[in-house]
Design a protein around this motif. Structure first.
Motif, PDB file in Angstrom:
ATOM      1  N   PRO A 197       0.820  -1.218   0.000  1.00 30.98           N
ATOM      2  CA  PRO A 197       0.000   0.000   0.000  1.00 30.98           C
ATOM      3  C   PRO A 197       0.856   1.271   0.000  1.00 30.98           C
ATOM      4  CG  PRO A 197      -0.534  -1.460   1.860  1.00 30.98           C
ATOM      5  CD  PRO A 197       0.717  -1.974   1.244  1.00 30.98           C
ATOM      6  N   LYS A 198       0.178   2.378  -0.360  1.00 34.25           N
ATOM      7  CA  LYS A 198       0.889   3.647  -0.549  1.00 34.25           C
ATOM      8  C   LYS A 198       1.417   4.257   0.756  1.00 34.25           C
ATOM      9  CE  LYS A 198      -1.386   5.870  -3.699  1.00 34.25           C
ATOM     10  NZ  LYS A 198      -2.156   6.813  -4.505  1.00 34.25           N
ATOM     11  N   LYS A 199       0.618   4.184   1.832  1.00 39.63           N
ATOM     12  CA  LYS A 199       1.027   4.871   3.070  1.00 39.63           C
ATOM     13  C   LYS A 199       2.346   4.329   3.628  1.00 39.63           C
ATOM     14  CE  LYS A 199      -0.368   6.108   7.747  1.00 39.63           C
ATOM     15  NZ  LYS A 199      -1.442   6.133   8.751  1.00 39.63           N
ATOM     16  N   PRO A 200       2.486   2.990   3.820  1.00 42.18           N
ATOM     17  CA  PRO A 200       3.775   2.498   4.315  1.00 42.18           C
ATOM     18  C   PRO A 200       4.929   2.783   3.352  1.00 42.18           C
ATOM     19  CG  PRO A 200       2.290   0.665   3.839  1.00 42.18           C
ATOM     20  CD  PRO A 200       1.475   1.918   3.769  1.00 42.18           C
ATOM     21  N   LEU A 201       4.628   2.846   2.050  1.00 45.21           N
ATOM     22  CA  LEU A 201       5.694   3.170   1.083  1.00 45.21           C
ATOM     23  C   LEU A 201       6.189   4.599   1.292  1.00 45.21           C
ATOM     24  CD1 LEU A 201       4.380   1.515  -2.193  1.00 45.21           C
ATOM     25  CD2 LEU A 201       6.425   0.877  -0.924  1.00 45.21           C
ATOM     26  N   ASN A 202       5.251   5.529   1.531  1.00 40.71           N
ATOM     27  CA  ASN A 202       5.662   6.916   1.794  1.00 40.71           C
ATOM     28  C   ASN A 202       6.465   7.018   3.082  1.00 40.71           C
ATOM     29  OD1 ASN A 202       4.877   8.672  -0.354  1.00 40.71           O
ATOM     30  ND2 ASN A 202       2.743   8.258   0.165  1.00 40.71           N
ATOM     31  N   LEU A 203       6.095   6.209   4.092  1.00 36.45           N
ATOM     32  CA  LEU A 203       6.855   6.196   5.352  1.00 36.45           C
ATOM     33  C   LEU A 203       8.265   5.657   5.109  1.00 36.45           C
ATOM     34  CD1 LEU A 203       4.029   4.827   7.667  1.00 36.45           C
ATOM     35  CD2 LEU A 203       4.966   7.128   7.723  1.00 36.45           C
ATOM     36  N   LEU A 204       8.357   4.584   4.304  1.00 38.66           N
ATOM     37  CA  LEU A 204       9.678   4.019   3.981  1.00 38.66           C
ATOM     38  C   LEU A 204      10.509   5.011   3.183  1.00 38.66           C
ATOM     39  CD1 LEU A 204       8.919   0.334   2.917  1.00 38.66           C
ATOM     40  CD2 LEU A 204      10.378   1.046   4.808  1.00 38.66           C
ATOM     41  N   LYS A 205       9.832   5.736   2.288  1.00 39.58           N
ATOM     42  CA  LYS A 205      10.538   6.709   1.455  1.00 39.58           C
ATOM     43  C   LYS A 205      11.195   7.778   2.329  1.00 39.58           C
ATOM     44  CE  LYS A 205       9.413  10.261  -1.875  1.00 39.58           C
ATOM     45  NZ  LYS A 205       8.437  10.808  -2.817  1.00 39.58           N
ATOM     46  N   SER A 206      10.449   8.276   3.343  1.00 44.72           N
ATOM     47  CA  SER A 206      11.058   9.310   4.190  1.00 44.72           C
ATOM     48  C   SER A 206      12.147   8.722   5.092  1.00 44.72           C
ATOM     49  CB  SER A 206      10.012  10.078   4.979  1.00 44.72           C
ATOM     50  OG  SER A 206       9.251   9.200   5.748  1.00 44.72           O
ATOM     51  N   LEU A 207      12.004   7.453   5.481  1.00 43.36           N
ATOM     52  CA  LEU A 207      13.049   6.829   6.311  1.00 43.36           C
ATOM     53  C   LEU A 207      14.337   6.596   5.535  1.00 43.36           C
ATOM     54  CD1 LEU A 207      11.072   4.064   8.272  1.00 43.36           C
ATOM     55  CD2 LEU A 207      12.175   6.057   9.267  1.00 43.36           C
ATOM     56  N   THR A 208      14.195   6.176   4.251  1.00 44.04           N
ATOM     57  CA  THR A 208      15.391   5.802   3.482  1.00 44.04           C
ATOM     58  C   THR A 208      16.036   6.994   2.780  1.00 44.04           C
ATOM     59  OG1 THR A 208      13.911   5.214   1.658  1.00 44.04           O
ATOM     60  CG2 THR A 208      14.709   3.409   3.015  1.00 44.04           C
TER      61      THR A 208
END
Length: 373
Positions: A197-208
């Motif tokens: 899903p999009k939400k966890p991907l956006n969270l991963l994007k800001s973490l990485t």
């Protein structure tokens, strides 16, 4: 329960996981962080039921292990106002009262029982792989903009991870545009696929975005787990079958246009201001080494046209595209020049970087808009 922690360390860790919290929750407990004291460490978690994030903070001092839920917004707002200093948290286990002592004051807030917090899911009998954080950041960054928002087709609202034994492919599409991003430097021990899903991907994007480390990934049919540095993220996957994206990509594209990415982007930006506000249509007309970009809005008698030089091999043609899709794609490519491959005015156009990194292979596809002659 009692522990001492640096205010800035606690704030940094809680901010890293606070993105998972929703502004309005059906369950009041989701407005809280779960704090768990384990020896000299504090494990803090936030959740929205679908996605849970956890971070581990080493404490200056801790007495007694235990669990407590702390109001997230109140704590974050308080921590933001402190200069870096040790804070002492004292927790009354009978009434879940929390007292924070700083150099110059005392602050009391009421918590909740840690047992009320939703159980953090675990990934049972997982498949595993490891991917570089920079590679994961690029993969999410270059695909997530192409995901759909159609609630009737939830599979298209996420990014499709296709794990092969020699590469990993990330695909996103909303039926008007499609991005296929392939990493040749990452692979899985056995072929499989899932939709994130999009939400966890956006969270991963800001973490990485600011890390250079490797990310451990574990997944099964229902959940996917990521571990990087001292943050862990676990999320529920989107259930369903992803459309056959390969069948949509035209294989024979005899007409190839090579042009400066920034020149094309700024030209479309200007011309599209004059396009129809519902279709956002721009017309590309290519003949010889000349590309004409034009747009018109007949309702308001607005029109614009620009001429660019390019390298072109193929038959002269005219094709219409939605300018917003083309601009998004050009913004997400990095090479100086881009190649637009086309077969016919009613078939999808393919946008590629002219030169790309040896480890990545990126292809962007955009459906044409029918031209009204």
């Amino acid at each position: 329960m009692k522990f001492i922690v640096s205010s800035s360390t606690l704030l940094k860790h809680l901010q890293a996981i606070s993105g998972v919290l929703n502004s309005s929750n059906t369950l009041p407990i989701l407005d809280y962080f779960l704090f768990e004291i384990k020896g000299e460490n504090l494990v803090a978690s936030g959740s929205d039921l679908e996605t849970t994030m956890t971070t581990t903070i080493s404490l200056d001092k801790a007495e007694n292990d235990g669990l407590i839920c702390v109001p997230a917004k109140l704590l974050l707002d308080t921590l933001k106002t402190f200069p870096d200093q040790p804070l002492t948290f004292t927790i009354e286990e009978e009434n879940y009262g929390i007292e924070i002592s700083s150099d110059n004051g005392k602050y009391k807030l009421s918590g909740q029982s840690g047992e009320e917090f939703p159980k953090i899911p675990s990934v049972e009998s997982p498949s595993k792989l490891s991917i570089d954080s920079g590679a994961l950041f690029n993969a999410i960054n270059k695909t997530i903009f192409a995901t759909g928002n159609d609630e009737l087709r939830p599979v298209m609202s996420g990014v499709y991870f296709e794990l092969g034994t020699d590469n990993i492919t990330f695909v996103a599409t909303d039926a008007h545009k499609l991005v296929r991003y392939r990493r040749l430097d990452a692979k899985s021990d056995r072929p499989s696929a899932f939709i994130m899903p999009k939400k966890p991907l956006n969270l991963l994007k800001s973490l990485t975005s600011s890390l250079s480390t490797s990310v451990e990934v574990e997944y099964n049919e229902t959940n996917c787990y990521f571990k990087l540095d001292n943050v862990e993220l676990i999320c529920r996957l989107i259930d369903g079958k992803y459309p056959n994206y390969d069948a949509v990509i035209p294989k024979e594209n005899p007409n190839k246009l090579t042009i400066s990415r920034t020149a094309l982007l700024s030209s479309i930006k200007r011309v599209s201001i004059f396009s129809n506000k519902t279709t956002h249509q721009v017309r590309l007309k290519v003949a010889g080494s000349e590309l004409n970009i034009s747009a018109e809005d007949l309702d308001f008698s607005n029109e614009a046209a620009e001429r660019l030089t390019c390298e072109y091999s193929g038959t002269d043609m005219e094709i219409g595209f939605n300018s917003r899709f083309i601009m998004e794609m050009l913004n997400n490519l990095e090479s100086d020049n881009v190649v637009l491959e086309m077969s016919a005015p009613n078939r999808a156009g393919i946008l590629l970087p002219e030169t790309s990194d040896d480890e990545e292979d990126v292809l962007m596809l955009v459906m044409p808009v029918m031209l009204n002659s």
